[in-house]
Design a protein around this motif. Structure first.
Motif, PDB file in Angstrom:
ATOM      1  N   PRO A  42      -6.157   3.071   2.544  1.00 39.08           N
ATOM      2  CA  PRO A  42      -6.766   1.823   2.423  1.00 39.08           C
ATOM      3  C   PRO A  42      -7.710   1.815   1.518  1.00 39.08           C
ATOM      4  N   ALA A  43      -7.700   1.141   0.376  1.00 36.46           N
ATOM      5  CA  ALA A  43      -8.710   1.107  -0.669  1.00 36.46           C
ATOM      6  C   ALA A  43      -9.723  -0.125  -0.375  1.00 36.46           C
ATOM      7  N   HIS A  58      -3.953   0.041  -1.267  1.00 39.58           N
ATOM      8  CA  HIS A  58      -4.200   1.321  -0.955  1.00 39.58           C
ATOM      9  C   HIS A  58      -4.158   2.151  -2.055  1.00 39.58           C
ATOM     10  N   ALA A  59      -4.558   3.305  -1.900  1.00 41.63           N
ATOM     11  CA  ALA A  59      -4.606   4.426  -2.935  1.00 41.63           C
ATOM     12  C   ALA A  59      -2.951   4.921  -3.287  1.00 41.63           C
ATOM     13  N   GLU A  60      -3.014   4.825  -4.658  1.00 35.76           N
ATOM     14  CA  GLU A  60      -1.619   5.232  -4.973  1.00 35.76           C
ATOM     15  C   GLU A  60      -1.287   6.661  -4.327  1.00 35.76           C
ATOM     16  N   ASN A 105      -5.378   9.740   7.377  1.00 40.25           N
ATOM     17  CA  ASN A 105      -4.533   8.812   6.432  1.00 40.25           C
ATOM     18  C   ASN A 105      -5.435   7.449   6.106  1.00 40.25           C
ATOM     19  N   MET A 106      -6.331   7.378   6.803  1.00 37.41           N
ATOM     20  CA  MET A 106      -7.493   6.085   6.546  1.00 37.41           C
ATOM     21  C   MET A 106      -8.617   6.653   5.510  1.00 37.41           C
ATOM     22  N   GLN A 149     -11.141   5.915  -1.096  1.00 34.94           N
ATOM     23  CA  GLN A 149     -10.810   4.837  -0.729  1.00 34.94           C
ATOM     24  C   GLN A 149     -10.594   3.842  -1.916  1.00 34.94           C
ATOM     25  N   HIS A 150      -9.766   4.120  -2.848  1.00 34.30           N
ATOM     26  CA  HIS A 150      -9.676   3.471  -4.173  1.00 34.30           C
ATOM     27  C   HIS A 150      -8.210   3.654  -4.438  1.00 34.30           C
TER      28      HIS A 150
END
Length: 761
Positions: free
Chosen positions: A749-750, A742-744, A181-182, A372-373
């Motif tokens: 996390p972005a 966070h990423a859509e 998830n991270m 992570q974007h």
């Protein structure tokens, strides 16, 4: 005492004598110079243990020294002779230990017995395993299942992960956030839509057949150094390696193989990257669009004058959907827009596209620099689009290759560690174990954090990891974490999450993967899945750090027995003492993926799970591989600010760490020694903002959401990084990342493009 700080450019290659010296230092520091060296001979071998560091593939014919600098550090870190006993906890309050550095906490050594936090003394005190399980079980029984989270770090074995996921579902929820998830959840969302498989299609053997490699947002020199060996071999064959990365990472520039006596003695180096494009933070989406535009425009010209086509029209017609809409979008996007969003000149993108057009088999390799974007999902899908244009999925030497971090983070998802019930065979679980698996979506990492902040999450059980240190929004999260009713940490070493705890807190120390796991059913082995979806057996060789340690399967079984009603279809005691029986259960649950699991787990090189996309079988809604057209080229809309004082922060790792584990305060490749509080900046930005090299500054979050985010004590360091971008270390910079940034769709996390401002005294 703080280490002396020096900043001096590092001129050497990755690997080489620097790697050898670093390995020697940590073996001596952890007091395992002889035993550690002997253990390393079993690392990543077919009959040995799988590295506890990264998830890079194990070859079927391993080298004599089949380990890298970081993998060796992880081994030394785990088999250290240092120990934390009850006497240590009796001397130190938890409040006192909170002031210690992360490095110093883990450097204390291995945890040796189960502990429970005592509120009256603010100390951890010994507790028996029986009492710990009983008390944890009673708390979980009293809690609302929806308020409990079962987190899994990416190191737990397939066996422990399967048991853990089943425990959560029998308990009544799908609240199973994990390390993915991270980091690579963007991959898990993007690839099924594009190619119908949630993981990559590349095998280690494909490196021998490729004739072009595109490399995005991953630093093998620090994060997966064993990958440098196939990259070095490819470079020596003349394979062009085209890299897109904001920082010029030494591992992507040049490499000396520390396991080659000739290279070490002659100090010879291999050039890794043939074309290095320093894309700005968040600019990969624009760069990929530019590559596709250059290729499609050149193909349009070839079609017009009757020349050989540059795109694979036969593959596109037979195997893909959505090409025309995507091509029209590309044709209609201006080069000015692409250059502005990517930070790269048109000529460099066209040069890379020409190289790609000449190649017969191309691989696309990427890491968290894409995922992570805010638009991480679309960016991964753009890389797939690039590969589809020339049919580079489903043939030797070609394919998509996400590089995973933790050594079994991909495998955990395979056997049920997921908050998404549709990814688990619920009907099969119902038939096997006689219960109705919960159908409600569970909490991922960001949602679990939201639940902790709003009070809806009351209990947190962690199978490994250092969750509170890994997640964004550190200040708010630490304050909310202390309001949890129950926190349980299954761990090998002390970390921040033991000190930031709930009202009732337990430390449950477990065996490490490298240690001998002797159970009533005999000496046990476990299995892991690497980044290429190959399954490997792993057995320990080191003596356990303490006779009181239990294995992860035993601990999961103990919690399950104390929490759940007896189930005639599940023998937790047997599973906790005979892992082959767990593998039988995994095979029964996932028969196509794990056929003959026990018989095949020691196959050299591992056995591969079926990956339909690798065979050009597309398990998508259209029945084909899909060109997905992004909605725009900005990978991080939050950083598109008119204020020139707002910079894009890229969080990154040093070569002396693995995720939240800090092995030391040096970053050899970047020339930093004795500190992690460094802010890497372009000289133009330093001058523009009225700063000076070596000045001490603060970073503050630039998000306009009413929350103050600030980290003090950064030392400005002039560095080769794109204008408008700055770099700082993870997890020190986590307090600057808003939880909502966070990423859509994937909610990763972005962390690779965070809007910040610099505050100078």
């Amino acid at each position: 005492m703080a280490d002396p700080v020096t900043i001096k450019p590092y001129e050497g290659p990755s690997g080489g004598w620097g790697s050898a010296r670093s390995l020697t230092e940590i073996l001596l520091r952890e007091q395992v110079p002889l035993s550690g060296g002997a253990l390393l001979m079993h690392q990543n071998k077919p009959d040995g243990f799988m590295c506890v560091s990264c998830a890079w593939a194990k070859p079927g014919k391993p080298a004599v020294f089949e380990y890298c600098e970081n993998g060796a550090k992880a081994t030394a870190w785990e088999v250290t002779r240092r120990r934390i006993t009850a006497d240590f906890f009796a001397k130190h309050t938890v409040t006192e230990l909170e002031s210690w550095r992360d490095y110093d906490l883990e450097e204390l050594g291995r945890l040796t017995e189960p502990m429970r936090w005592d509120a009256a003394t603010d100390r951890y005190v010994p507790v028996s395993w029986e009492d710990a399980f009983g008390e944890i079980g009673a708390e979980l029984q009293a809690a609302d299942p929806k308020s409990t989270v079962f987190y899994a770090s990416g190191r737990a074995s397939l066996e422990a992960s399967y048991m853990y996921g089943l425990l959560a579902r029998l308990y009544g929820n799908n609240n199973l956030p994990d390390s993915s998830n991270m980091c690579h959840e963007s991959t898990s969302v993007a690839l099924p839509e594009s190619i119908g498989s949630p993981v990559g299609t590349v095998l280690l053997d494909d490196f021998e057949h490729t004739d072009c490699i595109f490399f995005f947002g991953q630093n093998p020199g620090s994060n997966a150094p064993r990958m440098l060996h196939p990259l070095q071999d490819a470079s020596k064959r003349g394979v062009p390696i085209i890299t897109f990365n904001p920082f010029r990472e030494r591992g992507l520039e040049r490499f000396t193989n520390p396991q080659s006596p000739v290279e070490m003695l002659t100090r010879s180096e291999t050039r890794i990257t043939s074309q290095y494009l320093q894309v700005k933070a968040g600019g990969d989406l624009g760069a990929l669009y530019g590559l596709c535009k250059a290729l499609i425009e050149a193909d349009d010209a070839a079609a017009a004058n009757g020349s050989a086509r540059l795109i694979d029209t036969a593959f596109i017609a037979q195997h893909t959907h959505g090409f025309e809409a995507f091509a029209e979008s590309v044709r209609g996007t201006t080069w000015e827009t692409i250059e502005a969003q990517s930070g790269l000149p048109r000529r460099e993108l066209e040069q890379a596209a020409r190289t790609y057009a000449r190649a017969k088999a191309t691989m696309g390799i990427y890491g968290m620099g894409l995922t992570q974007h805010r638009k991480g999902v679309e960016t991964v899908q753009m890389l797939v689009n690039l590969l589809l244009l020339r049919g580079n999925i489903g043939r030797p030497g070609a394919g998509i290759c996400p590089v995973r971090g933790h050594s079994n983070v991909q495998g955990q998802r395979t056997v049920g560690i997921t908050e998404k019930p549709e990814l688990v065979p619920g009907d099969t679980l119902k038939a096997l174990y006689g219960f109705e698996p919960p159908k409600e979506k569970g909490l991922n990492t960001v949602e679990a954090c939201e639940g902790i902040l709003d009070g809806s999450v009351r209990a947190f059980v962690a199978l490994g990891g250092n969750f509170i240190r890994a997640v964004p929004e550190t200040v708010l999260m630490e304050a909310a974490w202390r309001k949890l009713r129950l926190t349980v940490q299954v761990s090998t070493k002390l970390n921040r999450n033991h000190l930031i705890h709930g009202e009732i807190a337990y430390i449950l120390p477990c065996l490490g993967r490298i240690e001998i796991d002797a159970q009533p059913g005999g000496r046990q082995a476990v299995a892991m899945e690497d980044s290429t979806a190959c399954i490997h057996g792993s057995k320990g060789y080191a003596e356990p750090a303490s006779p009181q340690l239990l294995s992860e399967p035993r601990i999961v079984a103990g919690i399950a027995k104390a929490t759940l009603a007896p189930n005639p279809s599940i023998d937790w005691d047997r599973w906790g003492s005979d892992y082959a029986s767990v593998r039988d259960a995994i095979e029964a649950t996932y028969p196509s993926e794990f056929k003959d699991f026990n018989a095949r787990m020691w196959q050299p090189g591992g056995f591969r799970r079926p990956i339909p996309a690798a065979e050009r079988v597309w398990k998508t809604e259209t029945g084909k591989a899909n060109f997905v057209t992004p909605q725009g080229l900005s990978a991080d809309p939050d950083t598109e600010q008119a204020d020139p004082a707002v910079l894009r922060l890229i969080t990154m790792r040093s070569n002396d760490q693995f995720n939240t584990t800090i092995y030391g305060y040096d970053d050899r490749f970047r020339g930093v020694k004795g500190t992690r509080m460094v802010l890497f900046m372009n000289r133009t930005d330093i001058a523009r903002l009225g700063l000076r090299d070596a000045q001490t500054v603060s970073l503050i979050g630039a998000a306009s959401d009413g929350v103050e985010r600030r980290v003090d004590g950064f030392r400005v360091l002039a560095y080769d990084v794109p204008v408008g971008c700055v770099g700082g270390y993870y997890p020190e910079c986590n307090p600057l990342i808003p939880l909502w940034h966070h990423a859509e769709r994937s909610k990763v996390p972005a962390a690779k493009s965070v809007p910040v401002r610099i505050l100078a005294p």
